[in-house]
Design an enzyme around this catalytic site. Structure first.
Site, short mmCIF file in Angstrom:
data_model
loop_
_atom_site.label_atom_id
_atom_site.label_comp_id
_atom_site.label_asym_id
_atom_site.label_seq_id
_atom_site.Cartn_x
_atom_site.Cartn_y
_atom_site.Cartn_z
N ASP A 110 0.67 -1.07 -0.47
CA ASP A 110 -0.34 0.43 0.15
C ASP A 110 0.97 0.94 0.35
O ASP A 110 1.80 1.32 0.41
CB ASP A 110 -0.95 0.24 1.52
CG ASP A 110 -2.02 0.93 1.15
OD1 ASP A 110 -2.27 1.44 -0.18
OD2 ASP A 110 -2.41 1.39 2.17
N HIS A 125 3.68 3.10 -8.70
CA HIS A 125 3.06 1.73 -9.21
C HIS A 125 4.20 1.61 -10.00
O HIS A 125 5.15 -0.43 -9.27
CB HIS A 125 1.78 1.88 -9.67
CG HIS A 125 0.44 1.45 -9.36
ND1 HIS A 125 0.48 1.83 -8.48
CD2 HIS A 125 -0.77 2.83 -9.73
CE1 HIS A 125 -0.48 2.02 -7.84
NE2 HIS A 125 -1.55 2.45 -8.70
N LEU A 149 11.70 -20.19 -3.45
CA LEU A 149 10.70 -19.38 -3.05
C LEU A 149 9.76 -19.65 -3.78
O LEU A 149 9.32 -19.51 -4.54
CB LEU A 149 11.39 -17.98 -2.80
CG LEU A 149 9.72 -16.69 -2.43
CD1 LEU A 149 9.86 -17.12 -1.11
CD2 LEU A 149 10.16 -15.54 -2.65
#
Ligand code: FPP
Length: 246
Positions: A2, A19, A113
């Site tokens: 956020d 972004h 991962l």
């Protein structure tokens, strides 16, 4: 993730610049997680509610996602990262879906991962979809209603056999779950970072993990049950005391 919009606004830039810079944070965070041995990282990249944003922001975000997937898949693959997705991916534009499925397929045998991209995702969507699937199985006789327990519910969620998160990091100083993994976060530790997501880099990740390491997770129990050795009055404590003489 956020705070992209606020990061951009503070600099007099369009929201998309936030972004864009956020992708740099994704890169650094994913790389750091792989290096320190995190097994699962879920990024809340686009929520069900984000579809309600202005059309131009949604389409720019979709283009950004598509580009990021196209540019990063090689490196993710080299770094042994396995890409997964959760969410209503059928709602994504075809070009994004194509890049996403390509990344998932190429990395499917990787063992490092596990990177879960939450796209067109919301916790309520996940629960609704699970309830619908369970109802179908009950109706067709595959599932007995009395056997429905929390494991069955977990298994029917989009995260399936993926373990519940140990740690939730929320950026930009907001104290909200915002319809993220509502069921799965039941016992997750929460760290609120004051950074806007575009400022979030591995140092901030390490700070969050260090904070997590100092927590005592009791899962509804009491401290002595979690650390029996520390409790000298418990049965195990007394036993240890008698054999060690401490
Ligand atoms: C929230 O900030 C962020 C988003 C809705 C988009 C997050 C997407 C990226 C970082 C793009 C790349 C993702 C991947 C996985 C490559 P906000 O716009 O709500 O910020 P604000 O609250 O300050 O307005």
């Amino acid at each position: 993730m956020d705070g992209n919009g606020r990061w951009a606004k503070k600099r007099g830039l369009p929201r998309i610049a936030g972004h864009n810079e956020g992708v740099e944070s994704v890169r650094d965070t994913v790389e750091a997680c792989g290096q320190i041995g995190v097994k699962y990282l879920t990024l809340y990249a686009f929520s069900t509610e984000n579809w309600k944003r202005p059309e131009d922001e949604v389409s720019m975000l979709m283009r950004l996602l598509m580009r990021a997937l196209r540019d990063e898949t090689d490196k993710l693959h080299r770094n042994n990262v396995r890409v997964h997705t959760i969410g209503e991916t059928a709602a994504l534009p075809r070009e994004v879906r194509d890049e996403l499925y390509e990344a998932i397929e190429r990395t499917q045998h990787n063992t490092g991962l596990n990177l879960l991209l939450a796209l067109s995702y919301s916790g309520r969507w996940d629960l609704t979809t699970a309830v619908r699937r369970i109802a179908h199985e009950v109706r067709s006789g595959v599932l007995d209603p009395s056997s429905i327990d929390d494991h069955i519910i977990s298994d029917h969620l989009s995260t399936g056999s993926i373990p519940d998160p140990d740690l939730l990091i929320r950026t930009s100083g907001e104290f909200r779950i915002s319809n993220f993994l509502l069921w799965q976060l039941a016992y997750s530790e929460i760290v609120i970072s004051e950074c806007y997501w575009p400022e979030f880099r591995r140092e901030e990740l390490y700070k969050a993990i260090t904070s997590y390491q100092q927590r005592e997770r009791r899962f509804g129990m009491v401290s002595e049950q979690i650390h029996p050795k520390k409790d000298k009055s418990s049965f195990v404590g007394k036993f240890l005391k008698s054999v060690s003489g401490i």
